[in-house]
Write an enzyme that holds these catalytic residues in place. Sequence first.
Site, PDB file in Angstrom:
ATOM      1  N   TYR A 222      -9.712 -35.251  62.157  1.00 51.02           N
ATOM      2  CA  TYR A 222     -11.383 -35.493  62.346  1.00 51.02           C
ATOM      3  C   TYR A 222     -11.827 -36.724  61.795  1.00 51.02           C
ATOM      4  CZ  TYR A 222     -10.236 -31.024  64.267  1.00 51.02           C
ATOM      5  OH  TYR A 222      -9.845 -29.954  65.223  1.00 51.02           O
ATOM      6  N   HIS A 372       0.159 -34.145  73.321  1.00 49.26           N
ATOM      7  CA  HIS A 372      -1.135 -33.536  72.620  1.00 49.26           C
ATOM      8  C   HIS A 372      -1.853 -34.982  72.130  1.00 49.26           C
ATOM      9  CE1 HIS A 372      -4.197 -31.578  70.408  1.00 49.26           C
ATOM     10  NE2 HIS A 372      -3.637 -31.860  69.415  1.00 49.26           N
ATOM     11  N   PHE A 373      -1.147 -35.411  70.969  1.00 49.80           N
ATOM     12  CA  PHE A 373      -1.982 -36.400  70.476  1.00 49.80           C
ATOM     13  C   PHE A 373      -2.236 -37.702  70.929  1.00 49.80           C
ATOM     14  CE2 PHE A 373       2.115 -36.908  67.476  1.00 49.80           C
ATOM     15  CZ  PHE A 373       2.361 -38.323  67.800  1.00 49.80           C
ATOM     16  N   HIS A 374      -1.549 -37.938  72.126  1.00 44.63           N
ATOM     17  CA  HIS A 374      -1.819 -39.306  72.770  1.00 44.63           C
ATOM     18  C   HIS A 374      -3.124 -39.115  73.881  1.00 44.63           C
ATOM     19  CE1 HIS A 374       1.781 -40.861  71.354  1.00 44.63           C
ATOM     20  NE2 HIS A 374       1.289 -41.948  71.303  1.00 44.63           N
ATOM     21  N   ARG A 435      10.721 -34.281  69.705  1.00 45.56           N
ATOM     22  CA  ARG A 435       9.864 -35.611  69.840  1.00 45.56           C
ATOM     23  C   ARG A 435      10.883 -36.511  68.660  1.00 45.56           C
ATOM     24  NH1 ARG A 435       5.194 -33.780  65.572  1.00 45.56           N
ATOM     25  NH2 ARG A 435       4.857 -35.934  65.461  1.00 45.56           N
ATOM     26  N   ARG A 436      10.463 -37.427  68.221  1.00 46.34           N
ATOM     27  CA  ARG A 436      11.142 -38.488  67.393  1.00 46.34           C
ATOM     28  C   ARG A 436      12.546 -38.589  67.238  1.00 46.34           C
ATOM     29  NH1 ARG A 436       7.460 -36.263  61.814  1.00 46.34           N
ATOM     30  NH2 ARG A 436       5.630 -37.776  62.220  1.00 46.34           N
TER      31      ARG A 436
HETATM   32 FE1  HAS Z   1      -4.276 -31.970  67.242  1.00 47.21          FE
HETATM   33  C1  HAS Z   1      -0.837 -31.545  66.323  1.00 47.21           C
HETATM   34  C2  HAS Z   1      -4.370 -27.970  67.154  1.00 47.21           C
HETATM   35  C3  HAS Z   1      -7.796 -31.758  68.017  1.00 47.21           C
HETATM   36  C4  HAS Z   1      -4.352 -35.191  66.766  1.00 47.21           C
HETATM   37  N1  HAS Z   1      -2.828 -32.807  66.560  1.00 47.21           N
HETATM   38  C5  HAS Z   1      -1.577 -32.697  66.445  1.00 47.21           C
HETATM   39  C6  HAS Z   1      -0.904 -34.017  65.759  1.00 47.21           C
HETATM   40  C7  HAS Z   1      -1.957 -34.787  65.966  1.00 47.21           C
HETATM   41  C8  HAS Z   1      -3.006 -34.374  66.387  1.00 47.21           C
HETATM   42  C9  HAS Z   1      -1.628 -36.407  65.765  1.00 47.21           C
HETATM   43  O1  HAS Z   1      -2.897 -25.758  66.105  1.00 47.21           O
HETATM   44  C10 HAS Z   1       0.582 -34.142  65.504  1.00 47.21           C
HETATM   45  C11 HAS Z   1       0.834 -34.171  64.081  1.00 47.21           C
HETATM   46  C12 HAS Z   1       2.257 -34.488  63.731  1.00 47.21           C
HETATM   47  O2  HAS Z   1       2.689 -35.667  63.779  1.00 47.21           O
HETATM   48  O3  HAS Z   1       3.016 -33.546  63.662  1.00 47.21           O
HETATM   49  N2  HAS Z   1      -5.812 -30.198  67.668  1.00 47.21           N
HETATM   50  C13 HAS Z   1      -5.763 -28.992  67.602  1.00 47.21           C
HETATM   51  C14 HAS Z   1      -6.824 -28.386  67.891  1.00 47.21           C
HETATM   52  C15 HAS Z   1      -7.801 -29.387  68.411  1.00 47.21           C
HETATM   53  C16 HAS Z   1      -7.026 -30.765  67.918  1.00 47.21           C
HETATM   54  C17 HAS Z   1      -7.131 -26.944  68.149  1.00 47.21           C
HETATM   55  N3  HAS Z   1      -5.589 -33.315  67.206  1.00 47.21           N
HETATM   56  C18 HAS Z   1      -6.915 -33.050  67.610  1.00 47.21           C
HETATM   57  C19 HAS Z   1      -7.490 -34.262  67.549  1.00 47.21           C
HETATM   58  C20 HAS Z   1      -6.633 -35.216  66.824  1.00 47.21           C
HETATM   59  C21 HAS Z   1      -5.341 -34.518  67.019  1.00 47.21           C
HETATM   60  C22 HAS Z   1      -8.953 -34.515  67.660  1.00 47.21           C
HETATM   61  C23 HAS Z   1      -6.969 -36.619  66.748  1.00 47.21           C
HETATM   62  C24 HAS Z   1      -7.910 -37.568  66.935  1.00 47.21           C
HETATM   63  N4  HAS Z   1      -2.977 -30.296  66.816  1.00 47.21           N
HETATM   64  C25 HAS Z   1      -3.119 -28.781  66.740  1.00 47.21           C
HETATM   65  C26 HAS Z   1      -2.022 -28.253  66.335  1.00 47.21           C
HETATM   66  C27 HAS Z   1      -1.024 -29.032  65.935  1.00 47.21           C
HETATM   67  C28 HAS Z   1      -1.835 -30.453  66.437  1.00 47.21           C
HETATM   68  C29 HAS Z   1      -2.050 -26.607  66.031  1.00 47.21           C
HETATM   69  C30 HAS Z   1       0.310 -28.638  65.562  1.00 47.21           C
HETATM   70  C31 HAS Z   1       1.231 -28.577  66.415  1.00 47.21           C
HETATM   71  C32 HAS Z   1       2.785 -28.409  66.001  1.00 47.21           C
HETATM   72  O4  HAS Z   1       3.408 -27.550  66.110  1.00 47.21           O
HETATM   73  O5  HAS Z   1       3.215 -29.605  65.341  1.00 47.21           O
HETATM   74  C33 HAS Z   1      -9.170 -29.113  68.580  1.00 47.21           C
HETATM   75  O6  HAS Z   1      -9.935 -29.911  67.665  1.00 47.21           O
HETATM   76  C34 HAS Z   1      -9.465 -29.812  69.828  1.00 47.21           C
HETATM   77  C35 HAS Z   1     -10.902 -29.354  70.280  1.00 47.21           C
HETATM   78  C36 HAS Z   1     -11.422 -30.179  71.480  1.00 47.21           C
HETATM   79  C37 HAS Z   1     -11.882 -29.662  72.673  1.00 47.21           C
HETATM   80  C38 HAS Z   1     -12.271 -30.708  73.735  1.00 47.21           C
HETATM   81  C39 HAS Z   1     -13.730 -30.899  74.106  1.00 47.21           C
HETATM   82  C40 HAS Z   1     -13.860 -31.837  75.243  1.00 47.21           C
HETATM   83  C41 HAS Z   1     -14.784 -33.010  75.134  1.00 47.21           C
HETATM   84  C42 HAS Z   1     -14.798 -33.698  76.401  1.00 47.21           C
HETATM   85  C43 HAS Z   1     -15.991 -33.445  77.154  1.00 47.21           C
HETATM   86  C44 HAS Z   1     -15.887 -34.225  78.493  1.00 47.21           C
HETATM   87  C45 HAS Z   1     -16.943 -34.584  79.093  1.00 47.21           C
HETATM   88  C46 HAS Z   1     -16.862 -35.491  80.473  1.00 47.21           C
HETATM   89  C47 HAS Z   1     -18.320 -34.104  79.009  1.00 47.21           C
HETATM   90  C48 HAS Z   1     -12.030 -28.325  72.869  1.00 47.21           C
HETATM   91  C49 HAS Z   1     -15.921 -33.220  73.856  1.00 47.21           C
HETATM   92  C50 HAS Z   1     -16.378 -34.721  81.450  1.00 47.21           C
HETATM   93  C51 HAS Z   1     -16.030 -35.498  82.662  1.00 47.21           C
HETATM   94  C52 HAS Z   1     -15.293 -35.315  83.822  1.00 47.21           C
HETATM   95  C53 HAS Z   1     -15.591 -35.934  85.083  1.00 47.21           C
HETATM   96  C54 HAS Z   1     -14.291 -34.355  83.762  1.00 47.21           C
END
Ligand code: HAS
Length: 561
Positions: A222, A372-374, A435-436
Site C-alpha cells: 500500500y 497478480h503483482f505485475h 515462481r522464482r
Molecule cells: Fe497483493 C501477493 C492479496 C493488492 C502486490 N501482492 C502480492 C505480492 C505482491 C503484491 C508484490 O491475500 C507478492 C509478494 C511476494 O513476493 O510473495 N493484494 C491482495 C489483495 C489486494 C492486493 C486482496 N497487491 C496489491 C497491491 C499490490 C500488491 C495494490 C502492489 C501495489 N496479494 C494478496 C495476497 C498475496 C498477495 C493474499 C499473497 C499470495 C501468496 O500466496 O503468496 C487488494 O488490495 C486489491 C484491491 C483492489 C481492487 C481493485 C479496485 C479497482 C480499481 C480500478 C477501477 C478502474 C476504473 C477504470 C474505474 C478491488 C481501483 C475502469 C475502466 C474500464 C474501461 C474497464
Amino acid sequence: MELQKSIQRIILLELLVPLGLLIFGAFHGVLQVLFRAGVIRANSFAGIEYYEGLTAHGVINAIVLTTFFAVALGHALVSQELKSRLSTFGASLSLVLMLLGAVMAAAMIYLGKATVLYTFYPPLKAHPVFYIGLAIFIVGSWIPLFLWIPLYLRWRRDNPGEKTPLAVVGIFSTFIVWQMATLPVAFEVLAQLVPWSLGWTAGVNVVLSRTLFWFFGHPLVYFWLLPTYVLYYTMLPRLAGGKLFSDFAGRFTFLSLILLSCPLGLHHQFADPGISTTWKGIQGVLTLVIVIPSLLTAFTMAASLEFAARKRGGTGLFAWWKKLPYFDRQNWLFPYLFCGLVIFLFGGVTGIVNASYALNNVVHNTAWIPAHFHLTLGGPVFLGILGGSLFLITGLLKKPVVWPSLALAVPYLWTGGTFIFSGGLFLGGLRGEPRRTNLGLTYLNPSSPSYRPDWWASTHVGMVGGLIMGLAILLFFVVLVRSLVAARDTARAEESFSIPLAETYHDEEIPAVRNFTPWVAAAVLLCVLAYYPPIRDIIKDNVEKAPGFRPDSPVAVETVK
Ligand code: HAS
C-alpha cells in the site's frame, strides 16, 4: 509559491537516479522471461547469475524506484500545498542516505553476495553490507515525514478550521504507513539478520523473521500504491477534464489504508508452519476488508471520469466512455493513469483470489503470484511512477516532452504487454508452474527428467508479454532522454512550476476524516491485536535455528551448532 531551487534539484536526483537504475531492473525483467521460457538455457547471462538478476530486478523496481518516487512526489506536493519551504539540509540528508543505502545493496547484489531476492528473508543469507545498506536506505526514507510534520503543524495554526489539502492527506498517509511498516523490518534486519550475517549469532529463527518481514511486506504494497492513488484522486479528474467526484472518498481511502495496511501480513504466510490457523484466518478476513477502500476508489474514479466525459459532450449509459482524452498528445499523462486503473481491476480481483484462504493453496508460490503483482505493482504503480516522473522532470526543468505521441503510446504498449505477460503466468500458475525458478534449465528443458511440455505455451505467452513490456520501457527512455537533451521551453521558462490539481465536485464536511490521530491510534491498536498473539507464540515455540542457504542449492552454506 515556487518550489525552492535546492529542493527542485533534490527531487530531480530522486527521480533520475532510480530511473537510471531501472535500466538494469528492466533488463533483468526481460532476461527473466527468456530464462523461464528456456530461450536462455543457462545458469547465468552476461556474467550475471539467474538469482542475482532476479534479486536486482525486485530490489531496484520494487524497493528503490518506488521509495524514491514517493519521497520526490511528497516533497513536491507538501511544499506546494502547504506553501512552505522545506529544509534543504534535511532533504539532502535523506537523499544521501537513500543513495548510499541503495548503492551498498546494489553492489552486494552484483558482486553475487546477496542473492536473497527482494524479500531477503532467511534462511537465504546475504553479506552484512547488503542488510546494513537496506537499513541506511530505510532510515533515509524516514526523514521526509519528520521534515513535513512541523510544516503541517504550522499550516494548521495559520489556517484554523480549514481542511488539510487532499494531496497532503494522501502523502502523509503514505509515509505513516511506511513508518509503521518499516519498524518491524528494521527490527528484523538489526536484531536478526545483521548479527547472523556477521557471524555473531548461529542460525536464525526463520518463522519469526518471515513474520516480521510480512508485517512490513504487506503495508509495503500500500506504500507502493498510495502515491499512485494520490495522483488518481488529485490529478486524474482534472486531466480527464472534470472534477473529483467526492472529496470524502479520497480522505476515507487514504485514512482507512493507514488503519488497515499493517495487520494483514499473514495472508502471505497461509502455507507457513508455526503460525496458528486462527490468526491466519483473522488476518485473511481483514485482507478482504482492505479491499473496501479500493472498491470505493473504483467507484469514485469511474464517477469522476463520467463527470468529465459528460462535460465533454458524452451521453448514454456507457457511450460517454468514448469522450475521454485517450489519444490527446497534449494530455499524454492521462493514459498513464487511466491504463493503470484498467490494469488494477484485474490485479485487484486476483488479489481477492489470493486472499481466500482455501484458494490460496492452489496459487501460492506459483507463477500466478507474479502475474497478480505485475497487475498491481507493475500496473497502476509502475505507470504512475513513469508518467509522474516524466511530468515532474520535464516540468521542473521547463523542458517540453519531445515526441508526445511516443510518450502517449508507452502506457498502451505496457498495458498490452502486461496483460499478455500476466495471462501466460496465470495460466501457468494454475497448472502448477512455480515462481522464482530458472525453468529453462529444468522443467522447460527437454533433456531434463522433470521436463513439463505442458508449460511450454504459458511460459512462451509470458515471454511475448515480457518482451512487449521491455519495448515499452525502451520507448519511455527514448522520450525521456530526448526530452532531457531538448532546449528549454521558452514559453514556460518564466512560469513557476506547479502540479495542477483537480477541484472537487462533492466537498463533504465529515468530521471523522478531518484528523489523522484517531486513525493512527486505531491502526496501532489493531496491529498490536493482530500481531502480538502470533509473535508471542512464535517466540514461545523457540524453534530450532536454521542455517543459511543460497537459492540455487539445497545444501546449507553453514552449520548451526
Ligand atoms: Fe497483493 C501477493 C492479496 C493488492 C502486490 N501482492 C502480492 C505480492 C505482491 C503484491 C508484490 O491475500 C507478492 C509478494 C511476494 O513476493 O510473495 N493484494 C491482495 C489483495 C489486494 C492486493 C486482496 N497487491 C496489491 C497491491 C499490490 C500488491 C495494490 C502492489 C501495489 N496479494 C494478496 C495476497 C498475496 C498477495 C493474499 C499473497 C499470495 C501468496 O500466496 O503468496 C487488494 O488490495 C486489491 C484491491 C483492489 C481492487 C481493485 C479496485 C479497482 C480499481 C480500478 C477501477 C478502474 C476504473 C477504470 C474505474 C478491488 C481501483 C475502469 C475502466 C474500464 C474501461 C474497464
